[in-house]
Design an enzyme around this catalytic site. Sequence first.
Site, PDB file in Angstrom:
ATOM      1  N   LYS A  97     -18.705  71.894  39.828  1.00  0.00           N
ATOM      2  CA  LYS A  97     -17.951  72.804  40.792  1.00  0.00           C
ATOM      3  C   LYS A  97     -16.971  73.630  40.201  1.00  0.00           C
ATOM      4  O   LYS A  97     -16.986  74.641  40.579  1.00  0.00           O
ATOM      5  CB  LYS A  97     -17.285  71.481  41.539  1.00  0.00           C
ATOM      6  CG  LYS A  97     -16.873  72.216  43.050  1.00  0.00           C
ATOM      7  CD  LYS A  97     -16.239  71.093  43.688  1.00  0.00           C
ATOM      8  CE  LYS A  97     -16.952  69.916  44.229  1.00  0.00           C
ATOM      9  NZ  LYS A  97     -16.031  68.995  44.866  1.00  0.00           N
ATOM     10  N   ARG A 120      -9.892  68.804  44.329  1.00  0.00           N
ATOM     11  CA  ARG A 120     -11.388  68.437  44.424  1.00  0.00           C
ATOM     12  C   ARG A 120     -11.947  67.784  43.170  1.00  0.00           C
ATOM     13  O   ARG A 120     -11.569  68.366  41.995  1.00  0.00           O
ATOM     14  CB  ARG A 120     -12.053  69.535  44.765  1.00  0.00           C
ATOM     15  CG  ARG A 120     -11.372  70.387  45.949  1.00  0.00           C
ATOM     16  CD  ARG A 120     -12.269  71.912  46.104  1.00  0.00           C
ATOM     17  NE  ARG A 120     -13.500  71.884  46.631  1.00  0.00           N
ATOM     18  CZ  ARG A 120     -14.271  72.853  46.678  1.00  0.00           C
ATOM     19  NH1 ARG A 120     -13.692  73.878  46.343  1.00  0.00           N
ATOM     20  NH2 ARG A 120     -15.493  72.537  47.013  1.00  0.00           N
ATOM     21  N   GLY A 123     -21.083  62.678  47.423  1.00  0.00           N
ATOM     22  CA  GLY A 123     -20.244  61.618  48.140  1.00  0.00           C
ATOM     23  C   GLY A 123     -19.647  60.441  47.504  1.00  0.00           C
ATOM     24  O   GLY A 123     -19.046  59.706  48.051  1.00  0.00           O
ATOM     25  N   MET A 166     -17.380  61.174  44.899  1.00  0.00           N
ATOM     26  CA  MET A 166     -15.874  61.406  44.073  1.00  0.00           C
ATOM     27  C   MET A 166     -15.338  61.953  45.587  1.00  0.00           C
ATOM     28  O   MET A 166     -15.944  62.845  46.109  1.00  0.00           O
ATOM     29  CB  MET A 166     -15.896  62.193  43.047  1.00  0.00           C
ATOM     30  CG  MET A 166     -17.111  62.083  42.015  1.00  0.00           C
ATOM     31  SD  MET A 166     -16.624  60.643  40.980  1.00  0.00           S
ATOM     32  CE  MET A 166     -15.417  61.298  40.126  1.00  0.00           C
ATOM     33  N   ARG A 186     -23.795  75.769  44.027  1.00  0.00           N
ATOM     34  CA  ARG A 186     -24.548  75.000  42.878  1.00  0.00           C
ATOM     35  C   ARG A 186     -25.952  75.261  43.165  1.00  0.00           C
ATOM     36  O   ARG A 186     -26.425  75.539  44.395  1.00  0.00           O
ATOM     37  CB  ARG A 186     -24.030  73.542  42.729  1.00  0.00           C
ATOM     38  CG  ARG A 186     -24.625  72.928  44.022  1.00  0.00           C
ATOM     39  CD  ARG A 186     -23.975  71.491  43.898  1.00  0.00           C
ATOM     40  NE  ARG A 186     -24.448  70.855  45.126  1.00  0.00           N
ATOM     41  CZ  ARG A 186     -23.768  69.839  45.659  1.00  0.00           C
ATOM     42  NH1 ARG A 186     -23.108  69.118  45.197  1.00  0.00           N
ATOM     43  NH2 ARG A 186     -24.047  69.311  47.089  1.00  0.00           N
ATOM     44  N   HIS A 238     -31.845  42.524  40.479  1.00  0.00           N
ATOM     45  CA  HIS A 238     -33.010  42.084  40.202  1.00  0.00           C
ATOM     46  C   HIS A 238     -34.311  42.851  41.380  1.00  0.00           C
ATOM     47  O   HIS A 238     -35.389  43.259  40.805  1.00  0.00           O
ATOM     48  CB  HIS A 238     -33.166  40.477  40.484  1.00  0.00           C
ATOM     49  CG  HIS A 238     -34.391  40.135  40.505  1.00  0.00           C
ATOM     50  ND1 HIS A 238     -35.184  39.494  41.435  1.00  0.00           N
ATOM     51  CD2 HIS A 238     -34.996  39.325  39.534  1.00  0.00           C
ATOM     52  CE1 HIS A 238     -36.473  39.038  40.938  1.00  0.00           C
ATOM     53  NE2 HIS A 238     -36.465  38.819  39.781  1.00  0.00           N
ATOM     54  N   SER A 248     -54.804  53.441  18.969  1.00  0.00           N
ATOM     55  CA  SER A 248     -54.242  53.575  20.096  1.00  0.00           C
ATOM     56  C   SER A 248     -53.286  52.540  20.467  1.00  0.00           C
ATOM     57  O   SER A 248     -53.406  51.362  19.736  1.00  0.00           O
ATOM     58  CB  SER A 248     -55.288  53.301  21.216  1.00  0.00           C
ATOM     59  OG  SER A 248     -54.541  53.554  22.448  1.00  0.00           O
ATOM     60  N   CYS A 275     -51.955  53.502  25.028  1.00  0.00           N
ATOM     61  CA  CYS A 275     -52.490  53.111  26.193  1.00  0.00           C
ATOM     62  C   CYS A 275     -51.609  52.055  26.883  1.00  0.00           C
ATOM     63  O   CYS A 275     -52.170  51.218  27.926  1.00  0.00           O
ATOM     64  CB  CYS A 275     -54.087  52.666  25.883  1.00  0.00           C
ATOM     65  SG  CYS A 275     -53.787  51.331  24.750  1.00  0.00           S
ATOM     66  N   TYR A 298     -52.562  62.158  22.550  1.00  0.00           N
ATOM     67  CA  TYR A 298     -52.925  61.997  23.984  1.00  0.00           C
ATOM     68  C   TYR A 298     -51.929  60.625  24.368  1.00  0.00           C
ATOM     69  O   TYR A 298     -51.884  59.825  23.561  1.00  0.00           O
ATOM     70  CB  TYR A 298     -54.169  61.782  24.197  1.00  0.00           C
ATOM     71  CG  TYR A 298     -54.910  60.490  23.863  1.00  0.00           C
ATOM     72  CD1 TYR A 298     -54.909  59.294  24.757  1.00  0.00           C
ATOM     73  CD2 TYR A 298     -55.600  60.372  22.571  1.00  0.00           C
ATOM     74  CE1 TYR A 298     -55.582  58.200  24.264  1.00  0.00           C
ATOM     75  CE2 TYR A 298     -55.981  59.341  22.267  1.00  0.00           C
ATOM     76  CZ  TYR A 298     -56.084  58.217  23.005  1.00  0.00           C
ATOM     77  OH  TYR A 298     -56.567  57.067  22.729  1.00  0.00           O
TER      78      TYR A 298
HETATM   79  P1  ADP Z   1     -17.888  67.304  47.653  1.00  0.00           P
HETATM   80  O1  ADP Z   1     -18.015  67.306  46.287  1.00  0.00           O
HETATM   81  O2  ADP Z   1     -17.816  66.149  48.442  1.00  0.00           O
HETATM   82  O3  ADP Z   1     -18.419  68.568  48.551  1.00  0.00           O
HETATM   83  P2  ADP Z   1     -15.654  69.060  48.152  1.00  0.00           P
HETATM   84  O4  ADP Z   1     -14.589  69.352  46.828  1.00  0.00           O
HETATM   85  O5  ADP Z   1     -16.431  70.212  48.026  1.00  0.00           O
HETATM   86  O6  ADP Z   1     -16.372  67.679  48.222  1.00  0.00           O
HETATM   87  O7  ADP Z   1     -14.764  69.132  49.486  1.00  0.00           O
HETATM   88  C1  ADP Z   1     -15.102  68.759  50.523  1.00  0.00           C
HETATM   89  C2  ADP Z   1     -14.913  69.681  51.587  1.00  0.00           C
HETATM   90  O8  ADP Z   1     -13.639  70.149  51.949  1.00  0.00           O
HETATM   91  C3  ADP Z   1     -15.586  71.212  51.299  1.00  0.00           C
HETATM   92  O9  ADP Z   1     -17.000  70.969  51.987  1.00  0.00           O
HETATM   93  C4  ADP Z   1     -14.744  72.256  51.944  1.00  0.00           C
HETATM   94  O10 ADP Z   1     -15.342  72.528  53.217  1.00  0.00           O
HETATM   95  C5  ADP Z   1     -13.531  71.499  52.000  1.00  0.00           C
HETATM   96  N1  ADP Z   1     -12.517  72.182  51.216  1.00  0.00           N
HETATM   97  C6  ADP Z   1     -12.629  71.853  49.845  1.00  0.00           C
HETATM   98  N2  ADP Z   1     -11.580  72.782  49.498  1.00  0.00           N
HETATM   99  C7  ADP Z   1     -11.104  73.745  50.116  1.00  0.00           C
HETATM  100  C8  ADP Z   1     -10.275  74.585  50.391  1.00  0.00           C
HETATM  101  N3  ADP Z   1      -9.314  75.146  49.234  1.00  0.00           N
HETATM  102  N4  ADP Z   1      -9.887  75.248  51.339  1.00  0.00           N
HETATM  103  C9  ADP Z   1     -10.725  74.701  52.678  1.00  0.00           C
HETATM  104  N5  ADP Z   1     -11.652  73.872  52.448  1.00  0.00           N
HETATM  105  C10 ADP Z   1     -11.652  73.110  51.491  1.00  0.00           C
HETATM  106 MG    MG Z   2     -18.344  70.089  48.430  1.00  0.00          MG
END
Ligand code: ADP
Ligand code: MG
Length: 946
Positions: A25, A94, A103, A105, A338, A455, A775, A843, A863
């Site tokens: 990020k 962030r 989802g 972190m 990304r 498991h 083989s 194989c 191969y």
């Molecule tokens: P994730 O990695 O779970 O996508 P983000 O760091 O992207 O988490 O943050 C989740 C949401 O928070 C983002 O989708 C964004 O809309 C909002 N967000 C993060 N930073 C800012 C910011 N500086 N201003 C406004 N919204 C933010």
């Molecule tokens: Mg995000």
Amino acid sequence: MPFVFDFDHAHPKAPMELKDLLGGKGANLAEMTSVLKLPVPPGFTLTTDACRAYMAGGWPAGLTDEVAKARTRLERAMGKTIGDPADPLLVSVRSGAKFSMPGMMDTVLNLGLNDRSVVGLARQTNDERFAYDSYRRFVSMYGRIVLDIPGAEFDEMFDAAKELAGTTSDANVPTELLKYLVSSYQGIVERHTNKPFPQDPAEQLRGAIEAVFASWNGARAVAYRDREHIAHDLGTAVNVQAMVFGNRDEKSGTGVGFTRDPTTGAKGAYGDFLVNAQGEDVVAGIRNTEPLSALERHFPKVHAELVAIFERLERHYRDMCDTEFTIEQGKLWMLQTRVGKRSGRAALRMAVDMTKEPAIALGHAEAVSRITEDHLDSVLHPQFAGSGHSVLAKGLAASPGAAVGRVYFTADDAAAAAERGEPVILVRSETSPEDVHGMLAAEGILTARGGLVSHAAVVARGWGKPAVVGAEVLRIASHSFAVGSVTVHEGDWLSLDGGAGTVVVGSLPLVAAQPTAEFTTLLRWADEIRAGHLGVRANADTGSDAANARRLGAEGIGLCRTEHMFLGEDRLPIVRRMILADTPEEETAALEELRVAQRSDFVEILAAMDGLPVTVRLLDPPLHEFLPSIHDLAIKEATTGLDAGERRLYDAARLWQEANPMLGTRGVRLGVLKPGLYAMQVRALMEAAHDRVRAGGHPVIEIMIPLTVSGPELALARSWVEAAVAAAGASSKKPAKQAAGARAGRLEVSIGTMVETPRAALRAAELAESAEFFSFGTNDLTQMTFGFSRDDVEGRMMSAYLELGLLPRNPFEVVDADGVGELIRIAVERGRAARPGLKIGVCGEHGGDPTSIGTFYDAGLDYVSCSPFRVPVARLAAAQAVLAAGHYTGPANKAEAQKKAPAAKRAGGVTKGLNGKAKTDKARATPGANGSRAGAPRTKRTSAAR
Ligand code: ADP
Ligand code: MG
Ligand code: MG
């Protein structure tokens, strides 16, 4: 090296290349800010170095100071101060690791609000409601993420407030109620922490940063990394960024956008957005989002700007990007981008499309590198037909593919139902080795507990069986389970998608995978890349398997197991007669019968693989596998008694019983005890070959002797084979020529051995004296190198070993590059030293595993051979191994390809190239086809495969 960098820091390299340091990020925020000059709210990144230092020894010295300075720079740039009671600057904190871990972190928004600054924000924006809504969000987010308070407590209170206000919409909660919520939320915090909600912005910031660092080792993050084989010591970066507000008013909003459709791969912007909303509202699914086309209606200018940014991003990253954006009072801000995740279907389509788009001009090699095993898998597994099913529960996507069946709760019930012909979904809290028979009987497996290396997950993936594990919302009783108010009873229909981790009530229609045109195109490119470097064959025992394998692109059979032909109902009695024979005459008579039966099997296989090599392995398993269970006969003897025939079987079974059959009388050892057996098999094979020649075919035969351990042993076995080949040749050569005349192809026969014991690998030089090819049987080689009995070890201790990190991977799934790989490299080197040009393949089941394929290629193999359904994956992985090793010298991109040799490229079909002998010889001649290219490229390939 500093721990903190501003987004606009002038790095010596393109920031997008600095994901190790800045996290994904942070690297892309810096790229958008400093290179692309896109509208990004300013901020700074704490590096992964800081996180690693924190993990090693707590909060690093000097970090507080660096953060304070970066904060001051940010405040100066924004003309506002965090925590200012008159006009506060707010920030988001962030997380962002090198690899996106969706989802897992968490992010804290609106940091810097406190009881005083909220008043300033209200006055400054002239919007009290907005200020308190932001504060409410901040207190709950901070409470949940930083202070570890269950989010439900805040949610329940918010729901109650909405009910009180008589509304279901967040936007309609009145200001007074929001104020009340803020203080109630603070009450929750105080109750949990015995301290008031922190008012000091510096303390808030430090707490949030530490929480992000700590979340790196959260359970879900660890499980995700285990599954994706991401190193646990990378650490995460932390981004602190000025807030922009999509929840200011009706001219504001927030959304996620893709530069093309991530599900289908179709061109054109795709996404969702919400008016007057903040960040996570869009993904949380609380409010119904609108498509980007609606953005075009509401805010045409912003939409046009966004689409233009999408185009720039695609050109810049040369790939599909996903983005997060926010509109504050009509102004667009980019918050993230990304290279986007995509479905398998979309990945294939985009890779092919982008080779045709001049702005991106992807080369074939790049296109092939972008496809993963999972992408191919997902288009090959059966899937739910249609979309929009209502999902009952979500768990971890443990083993891909969709399955439909009736629910059973014990392994015995599942096995019994399957016996009755019912498709079964086995539902367990968790599974153990005692459940294996039920798992085997089931179409799919669902567990409530356990992670991706539990498991259930390990076993299901090993069998390619769909599985969803750790679906924690399931409350399982003895004959039913419940999710919320829905109860599913034993025998009810259930559908699950092990690739998505979803569970749906009822019986959903499934569709068989239909390989798309792009699938075929990409694999053709893969074939072009690996041509002359690494071949792909299939393990197939029947004509129909062989035909299927060829359809999927196999260039021959690397392993045809003859024992399977002996186990058919009509064959077993003959095999038993041979074992039980009292006199040589009886034995010969039985062998004759088997010969006739085998001959027709071979004809089918040779026909299906006409013109391509077929490696036939002489009988391998211990003979007792063909005899009835001693246990059953003993019981019968003690109860109803045995008749004469059963008595003989019982005696023979006891005679051949071994304490450790895997290490007993199998493979060539059996041949030594019953030499007539191998002679018979070779005769049957040669007769079939001559049948094929007479029919105008071109059989290419490789006869393989299993489990050899020494030169003399192999020389002896080879002498029987040669004699039988010569005998058969002499008796049928003439008629063959007469019948088919000049059209009849030559009969090519070579003789080789499997290398599947450590001794064979070490003594490869003496084996090569009597072998034209090797083989590697890596299943046995792995068992014997580790001293692991696969059947015992995989169910019982493997998951514990993996969880404790005692083994990096299950060595039966991914070949152990260090130990087993070392034996392979030794054998290749010694074998080729004794016999230059020795053809070498593999194989074992590893032949279909991408990581293992890289190990094999680096060891200098010619191969790999794998089960037919793995052939497409192996073709892709083989090409990627060649690319990773830097051995592909073809044109870098399509434009160049057309400039260089347009006609030649189109004319030179892959099949022709790969089957042609010249190509194979070229591969053999490749210098350094052994140790010298081992090892080094492995890391490169792993990341490409991901
Ligand atoms: P994730 O990695 O779970 O996508 P983000 O760091 O992207 O988490 O943050 C989740 C949401 O928070 C983002 O989708 C964004 O809309 C909002 N967000 C993060 N930073 C800012 C910011 N500086 N201003 C406004 N919204 C933010
Ligand atoms: Mg995000
Ligand atoms: Mg073996």
